[in-house]
Design an enzyme around this catalytic site. Structure first.
Site, PDB file in Angstrom:
ATOM      1  N   LYS A 227       3.714  -5.026  -6.256  1.00 41.57           N
ATOM      2  CA  LYS A 227       3.853  -6.483  -6.050  1.00 41.57           C
ATOM      3  C   LYS A 227       2.785  -7.238  -6.834  1.00 41.57           C
ATOM      4  CE  LYS A 227       3.952  -6.644  -1.386  1.00 41.57           C
ATOM      5  NZ  LYS A 227       4.384  -5.435  -0.713  1.00 41.57           N
TER       6      LYS A 227
ATOM      7  N   ASP B  48      10.656  -2.819  -3.388  1.00 44.15           N
ATOM      8  CA  ASP B  48       9.713  -2.943  -2.273  1.00 44.15           C
ATOM      9  C   ASP B  48      10.386  -3.658  -1.104  1.00 44.15           C
ATOM     10  OD1 ASP B  48       7.070  -2.521  -1.133  1.00 44.15           O
ATOM     11  OD2 ASP B  48       6.930  -4.697  -1.127  1.00 44.15           O
TER      12      ASP B  48
ATOM     13  N   SER C 202       3.505   0.078  -2.784  1.00 43.41           N
ATOM     14  CA  SER C 202       4.046  -1.195  -2.291  1.00 43.41           C
ATOM     15  C   SER C 202       3.145  -2.368  -2.708  1.00 43.41           C
ATOM     16  CB  SER C 202       4.167  -1.108  -0.763  1.00 43.41           C
ATOM     17  OG  SER C 202       4.333  -2.370  -0.191  1.00 43.41           O
TER      18      SER C 202
END
Ligand code: URA
Length: 413
Positions: A187, A161, A183
């Site tokens: 995370k 990312d 993305s």
């Protein structure tokens, strides 16, 4: 496998297999595939989108590019939030300290600015000394001692990312729902939290432009969450007007501090609402009770103290936060009711001041930005200050077009 064939395939609206996505994206991470070929693939994805299976596969590839944090090592209730991005969105800087002051733990992984939307990591780096790259030991210590930490993607946590995000930022490839979902969710899952609120912004100042797309996005992230046994609460919010009054990195940190010290307004209401929803999601208490707790920690200064502890723990010196001493007022040239503050046009103005990157190596000017002096619904007289620009380029001159950020209607009362 051949990268050219993969690019061509996506260009021709065909679906990519796990192996093809892995080859292209991990090849880029290993620097075997150059920027220009990855940019072409990202653009093809932006134009033709990823289907659900491709999104699932790419999320998995992103997560596997680094480590996944096992939060069971530490006692506590862990929560996380993320915004899909907007103009003036500094909610993390308010919500993190509030929920930590309420006794929860928020291990947050944020991004930098993306296109015309600001990023929390850039905002935090406007505080001199602030370290967004904590060691593993510091990560655990921060969670234990403060309850809220915020770090950037790095070589250990979702490194894919980190590199793809930086490339999307400067290649006009920020708006694919699939890429945004991959993305954000990679995370969040790598950070180990099981309760996540995703604040989906739509409108002219957001990456997602319409409510229909926002609803589609909500489904995508809920499905990814289900796959990883993570509770995802999507909240859909309008982003046609900037959030709060300050736009620009240091200015946004300053506004977050003002809210934590009791400043009232729509942004304060939103932060309280999202904080209460997060607590309600993770704990066995009602939304109303949670909201009262959030109000209490603002009123008794505990949330502001948490913010100071958080900054200090990550080695920032808040006393050195610098806002440019040079300013320029934008005055109204007509009378009437202020009916629009266009978030997209405000972001373009902020970019011309130096708030965002235009190439990967650009340095951001943290000290510049815009303060909105009027709110929608205010009555405007000729020569009233609509906004104040904090500038560092002495040659900056105001353009007639800058007034187009504001719509004033109805004429003299
Ligand atoms: N925030 C992220 O972390 N990624 C995106 O793509 C958009 C917003």
């Amino acid at each position: 496998m051949n990268i050219l064939e993969i690019i061509e395939k996506k260009k021709n609206k065909e679906n990519l297999t796990y192996e093809e996505l892995d080859y292209a994206f991990n090849g880029y991470l290993k620097q075997e595939i150059p920027d220009y070929q990855m940019s072409a693939l990202l653009m093809a994805i932006c134009l033709n989108e990823l289907n659900e299976e491709e999104i699932f596969n790419l999320t998995e590839i992103f997560i596997k590019s680094g480590e996944v944090i096992d939060l069971s090592k530490l006692d506590g209730i862990f929560i996380d939030k993320h915004s899909t991005g907007g103009v003036g969105d500094k909610t993390t800087l308010v919500i993190g300290p509030i929920v930590a002051a309420c006794g929860l733990k928020m291990p947050k992984m944020s991004g930098r600015g993306l296109g015309l939307t600001g990023g929390t990591i850039d905002k935090l780096e406007s505080i001199p000394g602030f370290n967004v790259y904590l060691t593993e030991e510091e990560f655990w210590q921060g969670l234990k001692e403060v309850g809220f930490i915020d770090v950037a993607q790095n070589e250990k946590l979702v490194p894919l990312d980190k590199v793809i995000y930086a490339l999307r930022d400067v290649t006009g490839t920020t708006e694919s729902l699939g890429l945004i979902a991959v993305s954000i969710m990679s995370k969040k899952i790598a950070s180990g939290t099981k309760n996540i609120l995703i604040d989906i912004k739509y409108g002219n100042g957001a990456l997602i432009k319409t409510k229909e797309k926002a609803l589609e996005f909500a489904e995508i992230i809920k499905n990814i969450g289900q796959k990883y046994q993570v509770k995802v609460l999507p909240i859909i919010d309008d982003m046609n007007t900037p959030l709060g009054n300050n736009i620009g990195n240091a200015l946004e940190v300053k506004e977050a501090m003002d809210i934590l010290q009791g400043k009232q307004g729509k942004l304060t209401d939103l932060c309280l609402d999202l904080s209460a929803k997060l607590i309600n999601l993770a704990c066995d208490i009602s939304y109303e009770e949670a909201k009262q707790k959030c109000l209490d920690v603002i009123n008794n200064n505990q949330a502001y103290q948490k913010f100071l502890d958080f900054v200090k723990f990550q080695k920032g010196d808040i006393t050195k936060l610098k806002i440019s001493p040079y300013s320029l007022e934008v005055k109204a040239n007509e009378e009437g009711i202020l009916t629009e503050i266009n978030a997209h046009k405000i972001a373009l103005l902020a970019r011309s001041l130096g708030c965002f990157r235009q190439t990967k190596d650009d340095k951001i000017d943290y000290s510049v930005g815009i303060v909105l002096n009027k709110n929608i619904g205010d009555y405007i007289n000729i020569n009233d200050t609509l906004c104040t620009l904090y500038i560092s380029n002495p040659n900056f001159y105001l353009n007639e077009k800058d007034l187009e950020c504001f719509k004033i209607e109805g004429g003299k009362l």
